[in-house]
Design a protein around this motif. Structure first.
Motif, short mmCIF file in Angstrom:
data_model
loop_
_atom_site.label_atom_id
_atom_site.label_comp_id
_atom_site.label_asym_id
_atom_site.label_seq_id
_atom_site.Cartn_x
_atom_site.Cartn_y
_atom_site.Cartn_z
N SER A 284 0.83 -1.21 0.00
CA SER A 284 0.00 0.00 0.00
C SER A 284 0.86 1.26 0.00
CB SER A 284 -0.93 0.00 1.21
OG SER A 284 -0.19 -0.05 2.42
N THR A 285 2.03 1.19 0.62
CA THR A 285 2.96 2.33 0.60
C THR A 285 3.45 2.59 -0.82
OG1 THR A 285 3.67 1.84 2.85
CG2 THR A 285 5.10 3.26 1.53
N ILE A 286 3.80 1.52 -1.51
CA ILE A 286 4.25 1.67 -2.90
C ILE A 286 3.13 2.26 -3.76
CG2 ILE A 286 5.00 0.40 -4.95
CD1 ILE A 286 6.37 -1.59 -3.09
N ILE A 287 1.89 1.77 -3.53
CA ILE A 287 0.75 2.31 -4.28
C ILE A 287 0.58 3.80 -3.99
CG2 ILE A 287 -1.77 2.23 -4.48
CD1 ILE A 287 -1.59 -0.79 -4.01
N GLY A 288 0.69 4.18 -2.71
CA GLY A 288 0.56 5.59 -2.35
C GLY A 288 1.64 6.45 -2.98
N VAL A 289 2.87 5.96 -2.99
CA VAL A 289 3.97 6.71 -3.60
C VAL A 289 3.73 6.91 -5.09
CG1 VAL A 289 6.43 6.63 -4.17
CG2 VAL A 289 5.66 6.02 -1.86
N ILE A 290 3.27 5.84 -5.75
CA ILE A 290 3.03 5.94 -7.20
C ILE A 290 1.91 6.94 -7.49
CG2 ILE A 290 2.22 4.65 -9.21
CD1 ILE A 290 3.63 2.20 -8.05
N ILE A 291 0.83 6.90 -6.69
CA ILE A 291 -0.28 7.83 -6.92
C ILE A 291 0.18 9.27 -6.72
CG2 ILE A 291 -2.52 8.57 -6.01
CD1 ILE A 291 -3.14 5.65 -5.43
N ILE A 292 0.94 9.51 -5.65
CA ILE A 292 1.45 10.88 -5.41
C ILE A 292 2.38 11.31 -6.56
CG2 ILE A 292 2.89 12.26 -3.88
CD1 ILE A 292 1.81 10.59 -1.55
N TRP A 293 3.20 10.38 -7.02
CA TRP A 293 4.09 10.67 -8.15
C TRP A 293 3.30 11.07 -9.39
CZ3 TRP A 293 9.02 11.51 -9.47
CH2 TRP A 293 9.39 11.34 -10.81
N LYS A 294 2.22 10.35 -9.66
CA LYS A 294 1.41 10.67 -10.84
C LYS A 294 0.72 12.02 -10.67
CE LYS A 294 -0.93 7.38 -12.85
NZ LYS A 294 -0.19 7.23 -14.10
N ILE A 295 0.30 12.36 -9.45
CA ILE A 295 -0.34 13.66 -9.23
C ILE A 295 0.65 14.80 -9.42
CG2 ILE A 295 -1.41 15.12 -7.46
CD1 ILE A 295 -2.69 12.60 -6.32
N ILE A 296 1.87 14.60 -8.92
CA ILE A 296 2.89 15.64 -9.04
C ILE A 296 3.26 15.88 -10.51
CG2 ILE A 296 5.29 16.21 -8.51
CD1 ILE A 296 4.90 14.81 -5.83
N ASN A 297 3.35 14.80 -11.26
CA ASN A 297 3.78 14.91 -12.65
C ASN A 297 2.63 15.28 -13.60
OD1 ASN A 297 6.78 13.96 -12.98
ND2 ASN A 297 5.85 12.63 -11.44
N ASN A 298 1.41 15.22 -13.15
CA ASN A 298 0.27 15.58 -13.99
C ASN A 298 -0.68 16.49 -13.22
OD1 ASN A 298 0.68 13.61 -16.44
ND2 ASN A 298 0.90 12.33 -14.59
N PRO A 299 -0.21 17.67 -12.81
CA PRO A 299 -1.08 18.55 -12.01
C PRO A 299 -2.28 19.07 -12.79
CG PRO A 299 0.92 19.68 -12.66
CD PRO A 299 1.11 18.26 -13.07
N GLU A 300 -2.13 19.20 -14.13
CA GLU A 300 -3.24 19.74 -14.91
C GLU A 300 -4.42 18.77 -14.99
OE1 GLU A 300 -0.49 17.42 -17.48
OE2 GLU A 300 -0.28 19.05 -16.00
N ASN A 301 -4.15 17.48 -14.76
CA ASN A 301 -5.24 16.48 -14.83
C ASN A 301 -5.91 16.22 -13.48
OD1 ASN A 301 -4.76 16.07 -17.58
ND2 ASN A 301 -3.17 14.53 -17.15
N VAL A 302 -5.42 16.89 -12.45
CA VAL A 302 -5.96 16.67 -11.10
C VAL A 302 -7.23 17.48 -10.93
CG1 VAL A 302 -5.55 16.89 -8.63
CG2 VAL A 302 -3.68 16.21 -10.17
#
Length: 336
Positions: A284-302
């Motif tokens: 679950s930690t890995i999943i959380g890190v990946i989700i945060i990574w995707k949010i940081i790299n795609n702020p316009e899609n948030v």
């Protein structure tokens, strides 16, 4: 030379009152007949027809230490009441000796008692049972030895019956324990075949889950067009599902075999299964890190509506805390 006085063994036994074989047999026969009457109908037996005169005649000349104890004990142990009478605590075999002893004392009062003079009309009439009956002392002392032996016989009957009842209660307890053990063993034996089949089926399911999961990942990544973060996200979610499914199947086997999967003793499931919870935390930690990574790299899609996806997580946390309270009788995911 002075002639020594000679005698025979039979004369010695007669002189010392040791010829008691016939008397002992008669005494045993009397009590055998009466005891059989009692065990046949303990509620209606009153000992009224007991022949105490014959009993005293057979006790005449007998030494107290030569009472036929073995024959009397054998009579008690070889004649049993019905199961219903034995289980009735108000009846009891010990009542036989009490009844006979009471009847014997009534016989003594009748045989050696002094007749009471009728009271005048002005005196209060006292019931027979309420007065102390006077006896002819000289007359009753003539049969002192026979009466003493009779009382010793009554006491021995009480002892033999007490031993029999104690042995019966002990055997009853042991039989109940043995019966329960047999029933439990029989139940386990009857469930053994179905348990074996269930265990084999669960093992097959575990193998299918493990190899099926591997095959699924192989199919997904065979023509992999996903970026690395998406691939890791899919892998972590898939591993969580496989781990939970395998754990549930292993827990089913543990319940069928009577074993436990617990690594520690605790009321909380996550403390009892540290391997499972640590694996879930890591994934679950890995999943959380990946989700945060995707949010940081795609702020316009948030979008703010993405916050709604947090509601299931909040629900999970609230329900876990609620059902894991110490005062609750059952816990979250109680199958674990």
């Amino acid at each position: 030379m002075v002639d020594e006085q000679k005698t025979t063994l039979n004369d010695v036994k007669n002189e010392w009152f040791l010829n008691y074989s016939s008397n002992s047999s008669n005494i045993a026969k009397i009590f055998k007949i009466e005891y059989k009457k009692y065990v046949k109908s303990p509620t209606s037996y009153d000992g009224e027809k007991f022949d105490f005169g014959t009993l005293l005649n057979n006790c005449k000349g007998m030494q107290p230490q030569l009472i036929p104890y073995s024959a009397l004990t054998e009579i008690i142990f070889k004649n049993d009441m019905t199961i219903q009478s034995i289980q009735d605590k108000e009846i009891g075999e010990s009542n036989f000796a009490v009844i006979i002893e009471n009847r014997f004392e009534q016989y003594l009062v009748k045989e050696y008692g002094i007749e009471q003079q009728p009271r005048s009309g002005n005196e209060e009439q006292v019931p027979f049972d309420a007065i102390e009956k006077e006896l002819y002392q000289d007359k009753i002392e003539e049969n002192k030895n026979e009466i003493i032996i009779s009382y010793k016989i009554f006491e021995h009957l009480k002892l033999a019956i007490s031993q029999k009842e104690g042995l019966y209660e002990k055997q009853t307890t042991e039989i109940k324990d043995l019966t329960n053990s047999i029933e439990q063993t029989k139940e386990k034996y009857e469930n053994m075949t179905s348990n074996y089949i269930s265990i084999l089926g669960i093992f097959a399911a575990i193998l299918m889950t493990a190899f099926g999961g591997i095959q699924s990942f192989t199919s997904i990544y065979q023509n992999n067009s996903f970026p690395l973060d998406d691939s890791l996200l899919i892998a972590c979610i898939g591993f969580i599902g496989i781990i939970l499914l395998i754990f549930l199947l292993m827990n089913s086997i543990a319940k069928l075999t009577g074993k436990k999967l617990d690594s520690k003793t605790s009321n909380k499931w996550y403390v009892r299964h540290p391997t499972l919870i640590n694996s879930l935390i890591l994934l679950s930690t890995i999943i959380g890190v990946i989700i945060i990574w995707k949010i940081i790299n795609n702020p316009e899609n948030v979008n703010l509506f993405y916050i709604l996806f947090l509601l299931p997580l909040v629900y999970f946390i609230v329900m876990s805390v609620w059902f894991n309270k110490e005062k609750k009788k059952w816990y979250f995911l109680w199958l674990w």
